[in-house]
Design an enzyme around this catalytic site. Structure first.
Site, PDB file in Angstrom:
ATOM      1  N   PHE A  68     -13.106   3.241   6.078  1.00 44.64           N
ATOM      2  CA  PHE A  68     -12.351   2.427   5.128  1.00 44.64           C
ATOM      3  C   PHE A  68     -12.005   3.286   3.916  1.00 44.64           C
ATOM      4  O   PHE A  68     -12.885   3.857   3.279  1.00 44.64           O
ATOM      5  CB  PHE A  68     -13.137   1.182   4.693  1.00 44.64           C
ATOM      6  CG  PHE A  68     -12.314   0.300   3.807  1.00 44.64           C
ATOM      7  CD1 PHE A  68     -11.328  -0.517   4.343  1.00 44.64           C
ATOM      8  CD2 PHE A  68     -12.467   0.332   2.426  1.00 44.64           C
ATOM      9  CE1 PHE A  68     -10.525  -1.296   3.514  1.00 44.64           C
ATOM     10  CE2 PHE A  68     -11.666  -0.447   1.597  1.00 44.64           C
ATOM     11  CZ  PHE A  68     -10.699  -1.258   2.145  1.00 44.64           C
ATOM     12  N   VAL A  69     -10.720   3.391   3.611  1.00 46.19           N
ATOM     13  CA  VAL A  69     -10.294   4.288   2.538  1.00 46.19           C
ATOM     14  C   VAL A  69      -9.553   3.542   1.424  1.00 46.19           C
ATOM     15  O   VAL A  69      -8.932   2.504   1.667  1.00 46.19           O
ATOM     16  CB  VAL A  69      -9.394   5.434   3.090  1.00 46.19           C
ATOM     17  CG1 VAL A  69     -10.198   6.324   4.018  1.00 46.19           C
ATOM     18  CG2 VAL A  69      -8.164   4.911   3.793  1.00 46.19           C
TER      19      VAL A  69
ATOM     20  N   ASP B 210      -5.894  -0.155  -1.453  1.00 44.60           N
ATOM     21  CA  ASP B 210      -6.805  -0.926  -2.307  1.00 44.60           C
ATOM     22  C   ASP B 210      -8.069  -1.360  -1.598  1.00 44.60           C
ATOM     23  O   ASP B 210      -8.129  -1.404  -0.364  1.00 44.60           O
ATOM     24  CB  ASP B 210      -6.088  -2.188  -2.802  1.00 44.60           C
ATOM     25  CG  ASP B 210      -5.965  -3.236  -1.709  1.00 44.60           C
ATOM     26  OD1 ASP B 210      -5.409  -2.897  -0.629  1.00 44.60           O
ATOM     27  OD2 ASP B 210      -6.428  -4.361  -1.894  1.00 44.60           O
TER      28      ASP B 210
ATOM     29  N   ASP C 210      -4.100   1.097  11.268  1.00 46.51           N
ATOM     30  CA  ASP C 210      -5.479   0.864  11.687  1.00 46.51           C
ATOM     31  C   ASP C 210      -5.479   0.564  13.185  1.00 46.51           C
ATOM     32  O   ASP C 210      -5.698   1.441  14.000  1.00 46.51           O
ATOM     33  CB  ASP C 210      -6.043  -0.287  10.843  1.00 46.51           C
ATOM     34  CG  ASP C 210      -7.497  -0.551  11.118  1.00 46.51           C
ATOM     35  OD1 ASP C 210      -8.052   0.092  12.014  1.00 46.51           O
ATOM     36  OD2 ASP C 210      -8.092  -1.409  10.445  1.00 46.51           O
TER      37      ASP C 210
ATOM     38  N   GLY D  73       0.772  -1.243   0.000  1.00 55.16           N
ATOM     39  CA  GLY D  73       0.000   0.000   0.000  1.00 55.16           C
ATOM     40  C   GLY D  73       0.797   1.283   0.000  1.00 55.16           C
ATOM     41  O   GLY D  73       0.324   2.323  -0.443  1.00 55.16           O
TER      42      GLY D  73
ATOM     43  N   LYS E 286      -5.615   5.811  11.736  1.00 52.08           N
ATOM     44  CA  LYS E 286      -7.032   5.670  12.077  1.00 52.08           C
ATOM     45  C   LYS E 286      -7.194   5.745  13.590  1.00 52.08           C
ATOM     46  O   LYS E 286      -6.254   5.457  14.343  1.00 52.08           O
ATOM     47  CB  LYS E 286      -7.534   4.308  11.602  1.00 52.08           C
ATOM     48  CG  LYS E 286      -7.761   4.214  10.122  1.00 52.08           C
ATOM     49  CD  LYS E 286      -8.679   3.038   9.882  1.00 52.08           C
ATOM     50  CE  LYS E 286      -8.735   2.630   8.468  1.00 52.08           C
ATOM     51  NZ  LYS E 286      -9.686   1.536   8.244  1.00 52.08           N
TER      52      LYS E 286
HETATM   53  P1  5GP Z   1      -3.108  -2.621  11.448  1.00 52.12           P
HETATM   54  O1  5GP Z   1      -2.202  -3.705  11.952  1.00 52.12           O
HETATM   55  O2  5GP Z   1      -2.614  -1.242  11.770  1.00 52.12           O
HETATM   56  O3  5GP Z   1      -4.523  -2.838  11.965  1.00 52.12           O
HETATM   57  O4  5GP Z   1      -3.234  -2.849   9.882  1.00 52.12           O
HETATM   58  C1  5GP Z   1      -2.757  -1.952   8.959  1.00 52.12           C
HETATM   59  C2  5GP Z   1      -2.927  -2.501   7.549  1.00 52.12           C
HETATM   60  O5  5GP Z   1      -4.299  -2.828   7.279  1.00 52.12           O
HETATM   61  C3  5GP Z   1      -2.563  -1.455   6.532  1.00 52.12           C
HETATM   62  O6  5GP Z   1      -1.199  -1.512   6.166  1.00 52.12           O
HETATM   63  C4  5GP Z   1      -3.479  -1.790   5.368  1.00 52.12           C
HETATM   64  O7  5GP Z   1      -2.905  -2.779   4.558  1.00 52.12           O
HETATM   65  C5  5GP Z   1      -4.708  -2.378   6.021  1.00 52.12           C
HETATM   66  N1  5GP Z   1      -5.760  -1.356   6.194  1.00 52.12           N
HETATM   67  C6  5GP Z   1      -6.213  -0.872   7.371  1.00 52.12           C
HETATM   68  N2  5GP Z   1      -7.168   0.048   7.175  1.00 52.12           N
HETATM   69  C7  5GP Z   1      -7.340   0.154   5.835  1.00 52.12           C
HETATM   70  C8  5GP Z   1      -8.208   0.984   5.010  1.00 52.12           C
HETATM   71  O8  5GP Z   1      -9.014   1.795   5.450  1.00 52.12           O
HETATM   72  N3  5GP Z   1      -8.065   0.824   3.667  1.00 52.12           N
HETATM   73  C9  5GP Z   1      -7.212  -0.061   3.110  1.00 52.12           C
HETATM   74  N4  5GP Z   1      -7.172  -0.107   1.778  1.00 52.12           N
HETATM   75  N5  5GP Z   1      -6.375  -0.842   3.854  1.00 52.12           N
HETATM   76  C10 5GP Z   1      -6.441  -0.732   5.209  1.00 52.12           C
END
Ligand code: 5GP
Length: 178
Positions: free
Chosen positions: A152-153, A159, A103, A45, A131
């Site tokens: 969700f973006v 993606d 996230d 990403g 987030k």
């Molecule tokens: P975390 O371990 O912080 O919960 O996960 C982060 C990963 O989840 C990001 O690198 C991404 O790949 C995915 N992710 C989390 N939120 C989003 C979102 O709103 N949109 C997209 N496209 N991917 C997200």
């Protein structure tokens, strides 16, 4: 705008993102002046964000790419993630992890822990988007582009089911995708 079953509306325009990326690059340039950081964009990403950001950080620096590899652990441990692709020597290096979005922040906190255990001099995170849930986590990015609610973006590298990474703007889902 629609991708597959989901409706999206514009959230951050390309111009606004560009301004933010420039501001982040300036901060990093100031903080790392005299150092030679190693940028580690976390694929997939962050590829567009990293390309735009790093081109504006006018320091002698290196770039290497990493990726989370996840596998199913036992039912009790759930999904474990680790880093792959780290071929560079990172001993005594100032590492800047480049992330598209945090996230829960769980993934990156494990990675930071892993990197610190490998004799790095410093490990910091730059994330384009943080987030709401990530704000509560112990490991925090030093550089944050946008703080958003739990939306969700897609776009600008991010993606939805493999699609939308090439969109120049960032969009958020309308309603609550589950
Ligand atoms: P975390 O371990 O912080 O919960 O996960 C982060 C990963 O989840 C990001 O690198 C991404 O790949 C995915 N992710 C989390 N939120 C989003 C979102 O709103 N949109 C997209 N496209 N991917 C997200």
């Amino acid at each position: 705008m629609k991708i597959k079953d989901l409706e999206f509306k514009k959230f951050f325009t390309a111009a606004r993102i560009a301004d933010k990326v420039t501001a982040l690059a300036k901060q990093i340039y100031t903080d790392y002046n005299g150092k030679n950081p190693l940028f580690l964009p976390v694929l997939n990403g962050s590829f567009i964000f990293a390309a735009d950001l790093i081109r504006q950080v006018n320091l002698e620096c290196r770039v290497s790419f990493v990726k989370h590899a996840s596998y199913q652990g036992t039912a009790s441990t759930g999904q474990l993630k680790t880093l792959i692709g780290l071929n560079e020597s990172i001993f005594n290096q100032d590492i800047i992890l480049v992330e598209d979005i945090m996230d829960t922040g769980l993934t990156l906190s494990k990675v930071v822990e892993e990197l610190r255990g490998l004799g790095t001099r410093s490990v910091e995170i730059v994330t384009l988007i943080r987030k709401a849930p990530a704000r509560q986590h112990a490991v925090q990015p030093k550089y944050i582009g946008f703080d958003i609610d739990d939306e969700f973006v897609v776009g600008y590298g991010l993606d939805y089911d493999g699609l939308g990474r090439n969109l120049p703007d960032i969009y958020k889902a309308v309603g609550n995708p589950s």
